[in-house]
Scaffold this motif. Structure first.
Motif, PDB file in Angstrom:
ATOM      1  N   PHE A  96       0.830  -1.217   0.000  1.00 24.59           N
ATOM      2  CA  PHE A  96       0.000   0.000   0.000  1.00 24.59           C
ATOM      3  C   PHE A  96       0.859   1.260   0.000  1.00 24.59           C
ATOM      4  O   PHE A  96       0.599   2.211  -0.748  1.00 24.59           O
ATOM      5  N   PHE A  97       1.882   1.281   0.822  1.00 22.84           N
ATOM      6  CA  PHE A  97       2.656   2.506   1.002  1.00 22.84           C
ATOM      7  C   PHE A  97       3.780   2.678  -0.018  1.00 22.84           C
ATOM      8  O   PHE A  97       4.294   3.783  -0.183  1.00 22.84           O
ATOM      9  N   ASP A  98       4.166   1.609  -0.683  1.00 17.43           N
ATOM     10  CA  ASP A  98       5.280   1.719  -1.639  1.00 17.43           C
ATOM     11  C   ASP A  98       4.841   1.714  -3.098  1.00 17.43           C
ATOM     12  O   ASP A  98       5.648   2.006  -3.984  1.00 17.43           O
ATOM     13  N   TRP A  99       3.582   1.375  -3.372  1.00 13.98           N
ATOM     14  CA  TRP A  99       3.083   1.397  -4.753  1.00 13.98           C
ATOM     15  C   TRP A  99       2.071   2.521  -4.899  1.00 13.98           C
ATOM     16  O   TRP A  99       1.014   2.499  -4.260  1.00 13.98           O
ATOM     17  N   ASP A 100       2.370   3.480  -5.740  1.00 12.68           N
ATOM     18  CA  ASP A 100       1.509   4.660  -5.905  1.00 12.68           C
ATOM     19  C   ASP A 100       0.086   4.295  -6.290  1.00 12.68           C
ATOM     20  O   ASP A 100      -0.875   4.908  -5.811  1.00 12.68           O
ATOM     21  N   GLU A 101      -0.054   3.290  -7.158  1.00  9.82           N
ATOM     22  CA  GLU A 101      -1.395   2.922  -7.624  1.00  9.82           C
ATOM     23  C   GLU A 101      -2.264   2.387  -6.497  1.00  9.82           C
ATOM     24  O   GLU A 101      -3.483   2.560  -6.500  1.00  9.82           O
ATOM     25  N   ASN A 102      -1.652   1.728  -5.499  1.00  9.73           N
ATOM     26  CA  ASN A 102      -2.407   1.255  -4.344  1.00  9.73           C
ATOM     27  C   ASN A 102      -2.651   2.379  -3.338  1.00  9.73           C
ATOM     28  O   ASN A 102      -3.752   2.495  -2.778  1.00  9.73           O
ATOM     29  N   TYR A 103      -1.649   3.203  -3.114  1.00  9.15           N
ATOM     30  CA  TYR A 103      -1.798   4.297  -2.150  1.00  9.15           C
ATOM     31  C   TYR A 103      -2.901   5.261  -2.591  1.00  9.15           C
ATOM     32  O   TYR A 103      -3.622   5.817  -1.753  1.00  9.15           O
ATOM     33  N   PRO A 128       7.762  -6.344   2.691  1.00 14.03           N
ATOM     34  CA  PRO A 128       9.206  -6.104   2.803  1.00 14.03           C
ATOM     35  C   PRO A 128       9.698  -4.912   1.998  1.00 14.03           C
ATOM     36  O   PRO A 128      10.726  -4.322   2.339  1.00 14.03           O
ATOM     37  N   GLY A 129       8.960  -4.536   0.956  1.00 10.42           N
ATOM     38  CA  GLY A 129       9.386  -3.420   0.117  1.00 10.42           C
ATOM     39  C   GLY A 129       9.307  -2.066   0.796  1.00 10.42           C
ATOM     40  O   GLY A 129       9.890  -1.091   0.302  1.00 10.42           O
ATOM     41  N   TYR A 130       8.608  -1.989   1.923  1.00 12.58           N
ATOM     42  CA  TYR A 130       8.480  -0.694   2.592  1.00 12.58           C
ATOM     43  C   TYR A 130       9.830  -0.138   3.044  1.00 12.58           C
ATOM     44  O   TYR A 130      10.091   1.062   2.948  1.00 12.58           O
ATOM     45  N   PHE A 131      10.692  -1.004   3.571  1.00 12.43           N
ATOM     46  CA  PHE A 131      11.944  -0.519   4.162  1.00 12.43           C
ATOM     47  C   PHE A 131      12.802   0.231   3.146  1.00 12.43           C
ATOM     48  O   PHE A 131      13.434   1.243   3.470  1.00 12.43           O
ATOM     49  N   SER A 134      11.410   5.014  -0.608  1.00 13.15           N
ATOM     50  CA  SER A 134      11.638   6.379  -0.122  1.00 13.15           C
ATOM     51  C   SER A 134      10.351   7.046   0.347  1.00 13.15           C
ATOM     52  O   SER A 134      10.385   7.986   1.142  1.00 13.15           O
ATOM     53  N   LEU A 135       9.206   6.559  -0.132  1.00  9.58           N
ATOM     54  CA  LEU A 135       7.916   7.187   0.182  1.00  9.58           C
ATOM     55  C   LEU A 135       7.231   6.602   1.413  1.00  9.58           C
ATOM     56  O   LEU A 135       6.437   7.271   2.069  1.00  9.58           O
ATOM     57  N   SER A 136       7.534   5.339   1.727  1.00  9.21           N
ATOM     58  CA  SER A 136       6.785   4.643   2.774  1.00  9.21           C
ATOM     59  C   SER A 136       6.870   5.272   4.162  1.00  9.21           C
ATOM     60  O   SER A 136       5.851   5.366   4.854  1.00  9.21           O
ATOM     61  N   PRO A 137       8.037   5.708   4.626  1.00 10.65           N
ATOM     62  CA  PRO A 137       8.088   6.267   5.990  1.00 10.65           C
ATOM     63  C   PRO A 137       7.125   7.431   6.198  1.00 10.65           C
ATOM     64  O   PRO A 137       6.373   7.459   7.187  1.00 10.65           O
ATOM     65  N   GLU A 138       7.128   8.388   5.291  1.00  3.64           N
ATOM     66  CA  GLU A 138       6.252   9.546   5.441  1.00  3.64           C
ATOM     67  C   GLU A 138       4.785   9.143   5.362  1.00  3.64           C
ATOM     68  O   GLU A 138       3.947   9.639   6.126  1.00  3.64           O
ATOM     69  N   ARG A 139       4.473   8.231   4.461  1.00  3.35           N
ATOM     70  CA  ARG A 139       3.078   7.806   4.291  1.00  3.35           C
ATOM     71  C   ARG A 139       2.572   7.043   5.511  1.00  3.35           C
ATOM     72  O   ARG A 139       1.417   7.236   5.932  1.00  3.35           O
ATOM     73  N   ILE A 140       3.393   6.176   6.066  1.00  2.00           N
ATOM     74  CA  ILE A 140       2.987   5.447   7.264  1.00  2.00           C
ATOM     75  C   ILE A 140       2.843   6.404   8.439  1.00  2.00           C
ATOM     76  O   ILE A 140       1.897   6.305   9.235  1.00  2.00           O
ATOM     77  N   HIS A 141       3.752   7.347   8.544  1.00  2.06           N
ATOM     78  CA  HIS A 141       3.677   8.358   9.615  1.00  2.06           C
ATOM     79  C   HIS A 141       2.396   9.164   9.507  1.00  2.06           C
ATOM     80  O   HIS A 141       1.761   9.496  10.516  1.00  2.06           O
ATOM     81  N   GLU A 142       1.994   9.474   8.278  1.00  5.55           N
ATOM     82  CA  GLU A 142       0.754  10.222   8.078  1.00  5.55           C
ATOM     83  C   GLU A 142      -0.452   9.430   8.547  1.00  5.55           C
ATOM     84  O   GLU A 142      -1.405   9.984   9.096  1.00  5.55           O
ATOM     85  N   MET A 143      -0.412   8.106   8.360  1.00  5.76           N
ATOM     86  CA  MET A 143      -1.509   7.255   8.809  1.00  5.76           C
ATOM     87  C   MET A 143      -1.540   7.144  10.326  1.00  5.76           C
ATOM     88  O   MET A 143      -2.588   7.281  10.960  1.00  5.76           O
ATOM     89  N   ASN A 144      -0.373   6.899  10.930  1.00  2.00           N
ATOM     90  CA  ASN A 144      -0.312   6.709  12.380  1.00  2.00           C
ATOM     91  C   ASN A 144       1.107   7.008  12.856  1.00  2.00           C
ATOM     92  O   ASN A 144       2.019   6.192  12.692  1.00  2.00           O
ATOM     93  N   SER A 145       1.292   8.176  13.453  1.00  3.82           N
ATOM     94  CA  SER A 145       2.636   8.610  13.859  1.00  3.82           C
ATOM     95  C   SER A 145       3.171   7.828  15.053  1.00  3.82           C
ATOM     96  O   SER A 145       4.368   7.882  15.345  1.00  3.82           O
TER      97      SER A 145
END
Length: 314
Positions: A96-103, A128-131, A134-145
C-alpha cells in the motif's frame, strides 16, 4: 443466529446422499462440523473464514507493520507471530505505502484488506518493500505517527545471495534465461553497486530515511540470523515490544531435519514455510564474497551507530 438457516439448508442437503463417513457421525456431529466451517464454534477470529465477520470484530488499520527487509525473514517472522492469540495478520503483502497505484486507493481500501480482529488484538501487516521505499516512511507516519514498526535484518552479504537465489529460481520456473551471481555482482572487474540486491542491503541508507519520521524506540529490529537458529528469544523480544503477554513458547517450534530450519506447531497443527523458503544458496566465488563484505563494512558500522546496537555481520 443469522447463520442458522444456512446451516439447516446444508444439513438437509448433506443428509441426503451424504458420504458414509458423515452419516456415521450423527446429526449433532455433522452440525458441529458445519459450524466449524463457517466459524460459529469458537470466538477466535483465526478459526473464521476471512470472508465471515465474527461477532464483535472489525477490520482495523494495522497497529504494527513488518516493514522489511526483503529476504530478511519477514514471512517466517509473520508466521511465527501468528501463533500469538492477540495477533492477527494480513496474509498477503499489500504494497500500500510503496506502490503509488495502491496508495491512491486510500486508507479505507487498505483497511478493507486487513483481517477481522477483536479490540484486544493487534493487526500486523508485512510488506518487505516498505523498508527500501523512499515514500513509505512519510506515508505510514501520516496514517499513524505512533505505530510500532518491526524490521528484520540479516547479514547484508547473505541477504544479497538470498535475493539473487529467489530471482534465479523464479526465472527458471518461468523458463527465462539466468546468469550466475558473479556475472551480475561484478561488472567490468568491479562491484556492481547499482545491482538492486546490493542496494537493498545498504541498511544505513534506508534507516536514515525512517529515522526522519520515527523515533528509534518505535522500530524494533529482529535479528533474522538468530530467528532462524533459535526463534523463541527473538519472538519474546517482539512480544515485549508490542506490550503483549508472553504466549509463544518453545513447544510451538520443532526443527525439521529435512528442511534444515524450524517449523511451527500451533492449534494442534504443524506447518512449515513454503518450499520456496530456505532454498539452498549457490556457491559463490570467495573473491566476490570478500568484495561484497568489504563494500558493506562501512555501511554496517554506520548502521550500528544509528541504532546503538551491533550485529555479527561479516
Amino acid at each position: 443466529m443469522a447463520y442458522l438457516p444456512v446451516l439447516v439448508f446444508f444439513l438437509a442437503a448433506l443428509t441426503h446422499g451424504t458420504p458414509k463417513e458423515y452419516s456415521q457421525q450423527g446429526e449433532g456431529a455433522l452440525l458441529d462440523s458445519l459450524k466449524q466451517q463457517v466459524g460459529l464454534l469458537t470466538n477466535e477470529t483465526k478459526n473464521y473464514s476471512p470472508q465471515v465477520q465474527p461477532p464483535g470484530t472489525n477490520r482495523r488499520i494495522p497497529q504494527s507493520i513488518i516493514i522489511g527487509v526483503r529476504k530478511g525473514g519477514t514471512r517466517a517472522l509473520l508466521e511465527m507471530l501468528d501463533i500469538h492469540p492477540e495477533i492477527v495478520v494480513a496474509t498477503t503483502e499489500v504494497h500500500f505505502f510503496d506502490w503509488d497505484e495502491n496508495y491512491a486507493k486510500g486508507f479505507e481500501w487498505y483497511k478493507n484488506l486487513m483481517p477481522f480482529s477483536y479490540e484486544n488484538q493487534i493487526t500486523v501487516e508485512k510488506t518487505p518493500g516498505y523498508f527500501t521505499s523512499s515514500l513509505s516512511p512519510e506515508r505510514i507516519h501520516e496514517m499513524n505517527s505512533s505505530i510500532k514498526l518491526l524490521l528484520i535484518l540479516r547479514d547484508p552479504t547473505e541477504r544479497v545471495i538470498s535475493d539473487y537465489t529467489q530471482v534465479y529460481y523464479n526465472r527458471l520456473e518461468n523458463h527465462k534465461p539466468v546468469q550466475v551471481i558473479e556475472e551480475i555482482v561484478i561488472r567490468n572487474g568491479v562491484l556492481n553497486t547499482k545491482y538492486k540486491a546490493i542496494q537493498r542491503s545498504l541498511y544505513d541508507v534506508h534507516m536514515e530515511n525512517w529515522l526522519k519520521y520515527f523515533s528509534l524506540d518505535q522500530i524494533h529490529i529482529v535479528n533474522g540470523d538468530t530467528l532462524i537458529r533459535d526463534p523463541l528469544p527473538e519472538l519474546q523480544k517482539v512480544e515485549k515490544f508490542l506490550n503483549l503477554r508472553p504466549r509463544i513458547m518453545s513447544s510451538n517450534f520443532y526443527f525439521n531435519q529435512t528442511k534444515g530450519f524450524y517449523c511451527i506447531r500451533s492449534d494442534g497443527r504443524e506447518r512449515c514455510l513454503h518450499e520456496s523458503k530456505g532454498r539452498p544458496h549457490p556457491m559463490v566465488n570467495s573473491t566476490v564474497l570478500e568484495q561484497l563484505q568489504a563494500y558493506f563494512k562501512d555501511h554496517n558500522q554506520n548502521f550500528y551507530r544509528m541504532v546503538n546496537r551491533s550485529f555479527d555481520w561479516h
